[in-house]
Design an enzyme around this catalytic site. Structure first.
Site: not given
Length: 300
Positions: A15-16, A19, A63, A83, A85, A156, A160
């Site tokens: 959340a920080n 996005v 974690d 979110v 990542s 990456y 994903k």
């Protein structure tokens, strides 16, 4: 919309982040209760300082892969937005831990079922759609992962893709509705308290693109605020269950993309569509303000 969202609780992981923080902001503005997860206590403090809202509850979870890590944070959440990542920077020394990323989505999906959440929205990436043999990228195209590569961006993209593949497998076996949002490069202002707007890897690329767009091979852009709105649509519109939203509003023509699903959503939500010029202007103005006007202005 806010009326139907009152007292509805949503879990947002990461959340920080660039996005994630915009998703939190939009959810709070629409009346949702948000349970937000971050990895560090300092991130929790900045998130709380940024929003100062009694409908925001922050949980420090170092974690996400550990068993039952989300039990407290996910309790009572009707929806889950995963979110957490990061896009790797060129300076990143270590590779991407693909197994941990997969374990994280397994933890999220299993916890969602265990706590009777109704839907998961996963922040994916345009790279998961990147089938080099396809004439155009769309909902059905997939990148072919290469776990053996030592190249950071390949790691990456592989991570994903494998995470999203695993999410769809679990969605099917657990009977848990899933929607993915797959943006191209994301730009725009940051909103976390005292966060440098240049700290986002995507914003660093955007600044390079603004300085000399002709040299940029980046396939396209989308504003972070538009990305947040697409996540909100994914939460609220049940017709999007089982869909992969490919998101690009400034396609530079390097890679053909079918963004018709995104376009249909934005046609119903004109406030969500932020054009590329505004993205650049807002970012540059924020950088100027952050640096007390000492930064050389780049005129697009």
């Amino acid at each position: 919309m806010a009326g139907t969202s009152r007292n509805v609780r949503v879990l947002v992981t990461g959340a920080n982040g660039f996005v994630g923080s915009h998703i939190v902001s939009l959810l709070l503005s629409r009346g949702y209760v948000v349970n937000a997860t971050v990895r560090r206590q300092t991130a929790s403090e900045k998130l709380i300082a940024t929003f100062a809202c009694d409908r925001l509850h922050v949980f420090v979870i170092p974690d996400l892969t550990s068993e039952q890590a989300l039990d407290e944070a996910i309790r009572g959440c009707k929806y889950v937005v995963h979110v957490a990542s990061t896009v790797p920077s060129k300076e990143q020394a270590s590779g991407i831990d693909i197994d941990s990323a997969i374990s994280s989505i397994e933890s999220v999906m299993n916890s969602a079922v265990a706590h009777a959440s109704e839907k998961v929205v996963l922040t994916s990436s345009m790279s998961t759609h990147l089938d080099v043999k396809a004439p155009i990228l769309n909902e059905s195209t997939w990148y072919t992962p290469d776990r053996s590569s030592t190249k950071l961006m390949v790691q990456y993209m592989s991570s994903k893709t494998l995470v999203e593949r695993r999410a769809w497998e679990l969605s099917s076996t657990l009977k848990l509705p899933l929607t993915t949002v797959a943006p191209v490069y994301i730009g725009g202002p940051t909103i976390i308290h005292e966060q440098d707007p240049k700290s986002s890897v995507s914003n660093q690329d955007l600044l390079r693109c603004i300085e000399d767009e002709s040299r940029s091979r980046i396939p396209g852009w989308i504003d972070v605020r538009t990305v947040a709105h697409l996540h909100l649509h994914a939460i609220e519109d049940h017709s999007l269950n089982g869909r992969r939203i490919l998101a690009c509003t400034h396609n530079r023509g390097v890679v053909p993309m079918d963004c018709s699903l995104m376009n249909s959503l934005l046609a119903k939500d004109s406030a969500a569509l932020i054009d590329f010029d505004r993205t650049k202007r807002d970012l540059l103005e924020q950088i100027d303000a952050f640096n007390s006007g000492q930064t050389r202005r780049v005129v697009a």
